[in-house]
Design a protein around this motif. Sequence first.
Motif: not given
Length: 211
Positions: A24-25, A27-30
Amino acid sequence: MTNPYDEHHRRIASIQSRLDNTIESLRNNSSLSDRGRRAEMARATVNAKQMVDRLKTEVVTARNQERERLEMHLFGLASDQGGIAAARDAADRADKIEGPDVAAAALKRAQLMSDKSMQRAIAYRATTKGWNNVVDQYVDGLGAEGIPTALSLQKLAEIPGGPGTNLADAAVFRVREPRELLGADIEHLASDAAPEQQQQASAGPVGGSYF
């Protein structure tokens, strides 16, 4: 009877939870490219799989050692068996017994003759074949020794074994892969994680901060 996998379920669930949080981290790491994100997901998944594999190895090794210990205690050579030759002869004869009725009759003869070697050999044969009535007959014939023997037999019966054990192990000792990696060569993808980590060194070790 407790489920022998209960404790392992909890430990694997903990590993799975950590992996899910890592995914999840990511996935959110742009700051990661799509390729880098999938590579880091693969690396985290491989790490989780390795942890579960190590746990499985520990569990299976301990299980086999405990089974061997109990079998030696219950059916190994004892001082009242008449020596190794008598024990081997009894084991050879017991191995030829087919069916619980034949085993029960042979055990009764051995009990009447106080043939300890044959009694143990038949009890071992009955245990491996699942002839519970014969095992009960053996325990009943032990008198005062029957209670501790029954307890040891119960412990032995609770150890997973048989043809379905490998399937049960495979179902328990596994981790759920993220949807982004379904059908992918995860090991190959994981090898792509290192280059992107080096490129982003100024932002900190990506893989190390996740899993």
